[in-house]
Scaffold this active site. Sequence first.
Site, PDB file in Angstrom:
ATOM      1  N   TRP A  97       0.841  -1.195   0.000  1.00 47.53           N
ATOM      2  CA  TRP A  97       0.000   0.000   0.000  1.00 47.53           C
ATOM      3  C   TRP A  97       0.887   1.260   0.000  1.00 47.53           C
ATOM      4  O   TRP A  97       1.860   1.347   0.745  1.00 47.53           O
ATOM      5  CB  TRP A  97      -0.923  -0.001   1.230  1.00 47.53           C
ATOM      6  CG  TRP A  97      -1.755   1.244   1.293  1.00 47.53           C
ATOM      7  CD1 TRP A  97      -2.880   1.505   0.576  1.00 47.53           C
ATOM      8  CD2 TRP A  97      -1.495   2.400   2.086  1.00 47.53           C
ATOM      9  NE1 TRP A  97      -3.338   2.764   0.864  1.00 47.53           N
ATOM     10  CE2 TRP A  97      -2.509   3.344   1.799  1.00 47.53           C
ATOM     11  CE3 TRP A  97      -0.504   2.746   3.003  1.00 47.53           C
ATOM     12  CZ2 TRP A  97      -2.571   4.596   2.400  1.00 47.53           C
ATOM     13  CZ3 TRP A  97      -0.556   4.000   3.602  1.00 47.53           C
ATOM     14  CH2 TRP A  97      -1.591   4.908   3.299  1.00 47.53           C
ATOM     15  N   ASP A 264     -16.592  10.725  -1.839  1.00 50.45           N
ATOM     16  CA  ASP A 264     -15.907   9.481  -1.470  1.00 50.45           C
ATOM     17  C   ASP A 264     -16.620   8.772  -0.320  1.00 50.45           C
ATOM     18  O   ASP A 264     -17.801   9.045  -0.021  1.00 50.45           O
ATOM     19  CB  ASP A 264     -14.428   9.806  -1.149  1.00 50.45           C
ATOM     20  CG  ASP A 264     -13.484   8.695  -1.560  1.00 50.45           C
ATOM     21  OD1 ASP A 264     -13.421   7.685  -0.831  1.00 50.45           O
ATOM     22  OD2 ASP A 264     -12.812   8.818  -2.600  1.00 50.45           O
ATOM     23  N   ASP A 265     -15.918   7.897   0.319  1.00 47.56           N
ATOM     24  CA  ASP A 265     -16.394   7.039   1.393  1.00 47.56           C
ATOM     25  C   ASP A 265     -17.104   7.839   2.503  1.00 47.56           C
ATOM     26  O   ASP A 265     -16.704   8.957   2.816  1.00 47.56           O
ATOM     27  CB  ASP A 265     -15.154   6.332   1.967  1.00 47.56           C
ATOM     28  CG  ASP A 265     -15.499   5.146   2.815  1.00 47.56           C
ATOM     29  OD1 ASP A 265     -16.682   4.905   3.070  1.00 47.56           O
ATOM     30  OD2 ASP A 265     -14.551   4.451   3.225  1.00 47.56           O
ATOM     31  N   ARG A 344      -8.705  -4.410   6.883  1.00 45.44           N
ATOM     32  CA  ARG A 344      -9.350  -3.107   7.028  1.00 45.44           C
ATOM     33  C   ARG A 344     -10.751  -3.255   7.649  1.00 45.44           C
ATOM     34  O   ARG A 344     -11.725  -2.682   7.177  1.00 45.44           O
ATOM     35  CB  ARG A 344      -9.462  -2.364   5.693  1.00 45.44           C
ATOM     36  CG  ARG A 344      -9.534  -0.851   5.908  1.00 45.44           C
ATOM     37  CD  ARG A 344     -10.055  -0.109   4.705  1.00 45.44           C
ATOM     38  NE  ARG A 344      -9.920   1.327   4.897  1.00 45.44           N
ATOM     39  CZ  ARG A 344     -10.612   2.235   4.247  1.00 45.44           C
ATOM     40  NH1 ARG A 344     -11.495   1.887   3.341  1.00 45.44           N
ATOM     41  NH2 ARG A 344     -10.431   3.510   4.486  1.00 45.44           N
ATOM     42  N   LYS A 378     -16.530   5.567  -8.499  1.00 40.75           N
ATOM     43  CA  LYS A 378     -15.222   5.084  -8.050  1.00 40.75           C
ATOM     44  C   LYS A 378     -15.478   3.778  -7.327  1.00 40.75           C
ATOM     45  O   LYS A 378     -16.142   3.766  -6.295  1.00 40.75           O
ATOM     46  CB  LYS A 378     -14.579   6.119  -7.117  1.00 40.75           C
ATOM     47  CG  LYS A 378     -13.273   5.669  -6.479  1.00 40.75           C
ATOM     48  CD  LYS A 378     -12.679   6.786  -5.606  1.00 40.75           C
ATOM     49  CE  LYS A 378     -11.408   6.376  -4.912  1.00 40.75           C
ATOM     50  NZ  LYS A 378     -10.876   7.437  -4.022  1.00 40.75           N
ATOM     51  N   TRP A 379     -14.991   2.669  -7.872  1.00 30.91           N
ATOM     52  CA  TRP A 379     -15.278   1.326  -7.349  1.00 30.91           C
ATOM     53  C   TRP A 379     -14.052   0.854  -6.580  1.00 30.91           C
ATOM     54  O   TRP A 379     -13.030   0.533  -7.178  1.00 30.91           O
ATOM     55  CB  TRP A 379     -15.589   0.400  -8.527  1.00 30.91           C
ATOM     56  CG  TRP A 379     -15.971  -1.007  -8.211  1.00 30.91           C
ATOM     57  CD1 TRP A 379     -15.232  -1.927  -7.516  1.00 30.91           C
ATOM     58  CD2 TRP A 379     -17.162  -1.690  -8.600  1.00 30.91           C
ATOM     59  NE1 TRP A 379     -15.883  -3.123  -7.448  1.00 30.91           N
ATOM     60  CE2 TRP A 379     -17.073  -3.006  -8.116  1.00 30.91           C
ATOM     61  CE3 TRP A 379     -18.292  -1.313  -9.330  1.00 30.91           C
ATOM     62  CZ2 TRP A 379     -18.072  -3.959  -8.333  1.00 30.91           C
ATOM     63  CZ3 TRP A 379     -19.285  -2.269  -9.550  1.00 30.91           C
ATOM     64  CH2 TRP A 379     -19.175  -3.569  -9.052  1.00 30.91           C
ATOM     65  N   ASP A 380     -14.181   0.805  -5.286  1.00 24.58           N
ATOM     66  CA  ASP A 380     -13.038   0.472  -4.429  1.00 24.58           C
ATOM     67  C   ASP A 380     -13.098  -0.996  -4.005  1.00 24.58           C
ATOM     68  O   ASP A 380     -14.148  -1.646  -4.108  1.00 24.58           O
ATOM     69  CB  ASP A 380     -13.095   1.391  -3.196  1.00 24.58           C
ATOM     70  CG  ASP A 380     -11.724   1.672  -2.609  1.00 24.58           C
ATOM     71  OD1 ASP A 380     -10.773   0.935  -2.926  1.00 24.58           O
ATOM     72  OD2 ASP A 380     -11.614   2.630  -1.812  1.00 24.58           O
ATOM     73  N   ASN A 382     -11.102  -2.879  -0.779  1.00 25.95           N
ATOM     74  CA  ASN A 382     -10.042  -2.696   0.212  1.00 25.95           C
ATOM     75  C   ASN A 382      -9.630  -3.938   0.984  1.00 25.95           C
ATOM     76  O   ASN A 382      -8.756  -3.851   1.827  1.00 25.95           O
ATOM     77  CB  ASN A 382     -10.460  -1.609   1.211  1.00 25.95           C
ATOM     78  CG  ASN A 382     -10.315  -0.224   0.609  1.00 25.95           C
ATOM     79  OD1 ASN A 382      -9.208   0.253   0.416  1.00 25.95           O
ATOM     80  ND2 ASN A 382     -11.431   0.402   0.274  1.00 25.95           N
ATOM     81  N   CYS A 426     -10.373   1.067  -8.372  1.00 26.53           N
ATOM     82  CA  CYS A 426      -9.533   1.457  -7.243  1.00 26.53           C
ATOM     83  C   CYS A 426      -9.490   0.278  -6.282  1.00 26.53           C
ATOM     84  O   CYS A 426     -10.449  -0.473  -6.171  1.00 26.53           O
ATOM     85  CB  CYS A 426     -10.152   2.682  -6.570  1.00 26.53           C
ATOM     86  SG  CYS A 426      -9.354   3.178  -5.038  1.00 26.53           S
ATOM     87  N   ASP A 448      -2.588   5.277  -3.380  1.00 28.42           N
ATOM     88  CA  ASP A 448      -3.019   6.342  -2.462  1.00 28.42           C
ATOM     89  C   ASP A 448      -1.870   7.304  -2.206  1.00 28.42           C
ATOM     90  O   ASP A 448      -2.069   8.374  -1.634  1.00 28.42           O
ATOM     91  CB  ASP A 448      -3.481   5.742  -1.128  1.00 28.42           C
ATOM     92  CG  ASP A 448      -4.917   5.259  -1.190  1.00 28.42           C
ATOM     93  OD1 ASP A 448      -5.580   5.504  -2.208  1.00 28.42           O
ATOM     94  OD2 ASP A 448      -5.370   4.618  -0.229  1.00 28.42           O
TER      95      ASP A 448
HETATM   96  C1  DGJ Z   1      -9.026   3.562  -0.422  1.00 29.23           C
HETATM   97  C2  DGJ Z   1      -8.876   4.441  -1.629  1.00 29.23           C
HETATM   98  O1  DGJ Z   1      -7.665   4.162  -2.275  1.00 29.23           O
HETATM   99  C3  DGJ Z   1      -8.990   5.905  -1.205  1.00 29.23           C
HETATM  100  O2  DGJ Z   1      -8.803   6.733  -2.312  1.00 29.23           O
HETATM  101  C4  DGJ Z   1     -10.309   6.146  -0.551  1.00 29.23           C
HETATM  102  O3  DGJ Z   1     -11.349   6.014  -1.485  1.00 29.23           O
HETATM  103  C5  DGJ Z   1     -10.513   5.188   0.603  1.00 29.23           C
HETATM  104  N1  DGJ Z   1     -10.296   3.821   0.217  1.00 29.23           N
HETATM  105  C6  DGJ Z   1     -11.890   5.327   1.188  1.00 29.23           C
HETATM  106  O4  DGJ Z   1     -12.148   4.408   2.147  1.00 29.23           O
END
Ligand code: DGJ
Length: 636
Positions: A97, A264-265, A344, A378-380, A382, A426, A448
């Site tokens: 990361w 965003d989130d 996370r 924006k499709w994240d 994590n 993302c 990021d």
């Molecule tokens: C991880 C992404 O890379 C960030 O840009 C942001 O959207 C966060 N998640 C939000 O939780």
Amino acid sequence: MQVTHADGNPSLDLHYVRHESQSVGDGVVQTNVYLKDPQYPFEVTMHYKAYQKEDVIEQWASIKHAEKKPITMQKYASANLYIPAQTYYLTHFHGDWANEMNPSEIQLTEGIKILDTKLGTRADLFQPPSFLLSLNQPADEDRGEVIAGTLAWSGNYQLAFEVDPLHNLRIIPGINPYASAYSLAPNQEFTTPAFLFTYSTQGKGGASRSLHRWARKHRIPQGQGNRLTLLNNWEATYFDFNEEKLSALIKDGKKLGVDLFLLDDGWFGNKYPRNDDHTSLGDWQENAKKLPHGLGYLVKEAENTGIKFGIWLEPEMVSPKSELYEKHPDWVIKLPNRQEYYFRNQLVLDLSNPKVQDFVYEVVNGIMTKNPTLGYIKWDCNAVIYNAYSATNPNQSNLFVDYVQGLYKVVERLRTKYPTLPMMLCSGGGGRVDYGALRYFTEYWPSDNTDGLERVFIQWNYSYFFPAIASCNHVTDWGKQPIKFRTDVAMMGKLGYDIVVSKLSETELQFSQEALKTYDRIKPTIWQGDQFRLSSPYASDLASIIYVNEKQDQAIWFSYLVKSRYKAGSVAPIKLKGLNPEKNYKIQELNVYPGSRSDINTNKATYSGNYLMTIGFNPQVSTRRESVVLEVSEVK
Ligand code: DGJ
């Protein structure tokens, strides 16, 4: 391939049956080679799609049988390239990361070198499925034989490089066989992911430009179309916002001059409001306290201001504290009789389950139906998959593969219904950047880490495989570089912002507004032009990259100081590439910071392309001018 037949026989004997070649598009020829086992009703077809104009081959296999019961595929690679050379130099990439895409070049010795991932979802987190292979010498930017290869798969992959006793090299890319012995039912066709590769006799540069042209024309949605500049609120607010704050930020976006505001989130969840990253994933309803009038209000608010509105989603995921988890614990990937293990603070939904696929599709489709003018997603993603187990999949060892296929089914459906919707790929930074997903996403988030200096390196390495138009580069407050440096770096792709506009000084705002106007004028060359890496940040004080348009009448040239020792900088001219030797050019500096003077702009000389490519030009990068953008344009 390695297969266990329905009767337990563990061997496969594939014989050639026939082949055919046919044109399947402008300059695209597909060859299918049919193979069959003489003892078993088991067939494999090898597919080779040759993109003749771009010099790229896409290779995959389809597998089918008509045995009485399911067979088990132990291994099912996408290709097996056999290369004869004296020595092989492999450049592979690794990181974590905020530290994505660090290159390592090694000489392959006898035996097998394996690059792989077992993370299930964020396959790229530690290493991406992309590599450069140079024959007979370490890879050079302009000379020598280089193969650039990448597997179009967003899940567990394995790239094996085996130097055999004859000193030839086998490249075997495919789905990772780890925990993935795949049970295939009779008459069900299994298609491996495609291995994409290009062969260049002009080093890494030639290989990259071929992949870029191919990706823009044949793979990335609207690869030759438009992209939206944007203002994102993630680093400006994190989870702490409300309608009022957002309305002000939307106005700031307009003032800055971007095309879209991206929320965003943190905008969802009611029983468990999303105020930090411990809760609410899965509950994709507007939080009534933060957004009492819903997303629709903000979409309108943005439109009334004169820009578009987009949102962040992470629809593959679920928080243990969410209504979704409470309602559908069987939709979550987790092992029975084991403690839940979080990445996370969250878990992954079981996309091998068609009901979950429908749910994830509806998350996006529902929001789009309610807000048809919503302009961006924006499709994240994590979390990785720990404790892989599906409550419904009858074959646990199919899960890793079925997950990715389930994901592709969902995004394919979305693409069919919303063919022009811009979608960012993302994954907690650049945890998922591959041409499997980029069939559906218009752009990707490289990292990021948006520190200007770090980004020079990160973007440099992604540029071996992915074109500038797909790289989302945001100007943020990360790093020590001035806003000019960060903006210049972000312009080498799709420019965006994630800053508090109201905190910019008047000069910073003026610079940024001007930069956006300049970007609007020069973006066609950055997005569609040929990219030449002129000076490597790994080998000198400078990183220097130029984008040249097809007509060769305009080039945009970026140079950065990457080492700040006393007297670091460009003392010698840099030789440009890609220009027309016969044409004459003038050189103008762009993004000159208000109040500073450019010596280059007082120079009225013209230079032939030949001169600029053989003698070169000094961009005058120094500790006082750490970042320089030059426009090289034809003088008729
Ligand atoms: C991880 C992404 O890379 C960030 O840009 C942001 O959207 C966060 N998640 C939000 O939780």
